[in-house]
Design a protein around this motif. Sequence first.
Motif, PDB file in Angstrom:
ATOM      1  N   ILE A 125      44.853  86.080  12.590  1.00 50.65           N
ATOM      2  CA  ILE A 125      46.152  85.532  12.197  1.00 50.65           C
ATOM      3  C   ILE A 125      47.108  86.694  11.998  1.00 50.65           C
ATOM      4  O   ILE A 125      46.807  87.632  11.251  1.00 50.65           O
ATOM      5  CB  ILE A 125      46.022  84.699  10.907  1.00 50.65           C
ATOM      6  N   THR A 150      60.528  68.251   4.938  1.00 51.96           N
ATOM      7  CA  THR A 150      59.116  68.364   4.574  1.00 51.96           C
ATOM      8  C   THR A 150      58.221  68.042   5.772  1.00 51.96           C
ATOM      9  O   THR A 150      58.668  67.392   6.729  1.00 51.96           O
ATOM     10  CB  THR A 150      58.784  67.383   3.430  1.00 51.96           C
ATOM     11  N   PRO A 151      56.956  68.454   5.703  1.00 49.99           N
ATOM     12  CA  PRO A 151      56.026  68.120   6.791  1.00 49.99           C
ATOM     13  C   PRO A 151      55.933  66.610   7.039  1.00 49.99           C
ATOM     14  O   PRO A 151      55.777  66.173   8.175  1.00 49.99           O
ATOM     15  CB  PRO A 151      54.691  68.674   6.300  1.00 49.99           C
ATOM     16  N   ASP A 200      60.397  80.912   4.902  1.00 47.54           N
ATOM     17  CA  ASP A 200      60.774  80.172   3.701  1.00 47.54           C
ATOM     18  C   ASP A 200      60.962  78.678   3.945  1.00 47.54           C
ATOM     19  O   ASP A 200      61.449  77.963   3.091  1.00 47.54           O
ATOM     20  CB  ASP A 200      62.031  80.770   3.077  1.00 47.54           C
ATOM     21  N   PRO A 249      50.685  84.754   8.548  1.00 49.10           N
ATOM     22  CA  PRO A 249      50.010  83.738   7.732  1.00 49.10           C
ATOM     23  C   PRO A 249      50.965  82.658   7.233  1.00 49.10           C
ATOM     24  O   PRO A 249      52.184  82.840   7.209  1.00 49.10           O
ATOM     25  CB  PRO A 249      49.450  84.556   6.570  1.00 49.10           C
ATOM     26  N   TYR A 250      50.380  81.543   6.836  1.00 49.29           N
ATOM     27  CA  TYR A 250      51.144  80.452   6.245  1.00 49.29           C
ATOM     28  C   TYR A 250      52.003  81.012   5.115  1.00 49.29           C
ATOM     29  O   TYR A 250      51.538  81.817   4.316  1.00 49.29           O
ATOM     30  CB  TYR A 250      50.193  79.374   5.710  1.00 49.29           C
ATOM     31  N   GLY A 251      53.256  80.601   5.058  1.00 51.34           N
ATOM     32  CA  GLY A 251      54.159  81.068   4.012  1.00 51.34           C
ATOM     33  C   GLY A 251      55.010  82.258   4.432  1.00 51.34           C
ATOM     34  O   GLY A 251      55.824  82.732   3.650  1.00 51.34           O
ATOM     35  N   THR A 252      54.830  82.744   5.662  1.00 52.72           N
ATOM     36  CA  THR A 252      55.639  83.871   6.140  1.00 52.72           C
ATOM     37  C   THR A 252      57.123  83.517   6.127  1.00 52.72           C
ATOM     38  O   THR A 252      57.961  84.344   5.797  1.00 52.72           O
ATOM     39  CB  THR A 252      55.213  84.292   7.568  1.00 52.72           C
ATOM     40  N   LEU A 259      59.718  75.212   6.985  1.00 52.84           N
ATOM     41  CA  LEU A 259      58.865  74.834   8.110  1.00 52.84           C
ATOM     42  C   LEU A 259      59.337  75.585   9.344  1.00 52.84           C
ATOM     43  O   LEU A 259      60.527  75.620   9.650  1.00 52.84           O
ATOM     44  CB  LEU A 259      58.950  73.338   8.365  1.00 52.84           C
TER      45      LEU A 259
END
Length: 176
Positions: free
Chosen positions: A10, A47-48, A18, A13-16, A20
Motif C-alpha cells: 500500500i 459519505t460512503p 481529507d 493508506p486509508y485516510g491519506t 472520499l
Amino acid sequence: MAYANGSTRIILPYGTFDALAMGTLMRFSPDGSQIALAMLLLPPDVTPEMLGQLATVQPDKLKGTRFVLYLVNTADDTLTEISNPDTERVNSFAWSPDSTRLAYTTWVDSNDDGTIATVPNIDAATMATNPGDQTRIRIYDVETGERTTIDSTRIDYAPVFLTDDKLAYASVDVTG
C-alpha cells in the motif's frame, strides 16, 4: 503498488485524503520513480453511504468536488499535489519519455462565471459567443516544479509526448 513477482504494498493508506477519494487515472513514469495519479476528491460531507445514490444527491453537496493531479514518489511514498484544485479540474495526463515532464489537461473557469464546467457549451445558437469553459494543457517540470501553460481558445485534450521535447494533443475549436 503491485510488483512483477505478484507481491503488493500500500502506498497511500486509508485516510491519506481529507475526504472520499477516487483515483481516475494512474501511470508510472517511464523510469518508474514516480506515479502520476489523477484523483476525484468529494466534499467532506459526502459519505460512503451516499455513493450508491449520487444521482439523488443535491447538486450543491457535490459543488466542492475537486479533480486533482498528484505525484507519488515510489521510493518514499511522498505525495505532491501538482494541480491547483481551486482553479482547475484535471482530466488526463502524459509522461515525457525521460520522466522529467508531465503534461496534463485541465478545465479552467475561462468564462469567469465562478464555476468550472467540464463540458463545453454545445448549444449551436450560442456556442460562438459563449463557448463555456475551456481546457488548458499544462506542462509540469518534475525537477523544478515549474508549470508552462499552452494558452489557447480551443478545447485541447489528450496530450502525448512524441519525444522528450515535442508534445502533441487534440484540439477542437468550438467557436466556429
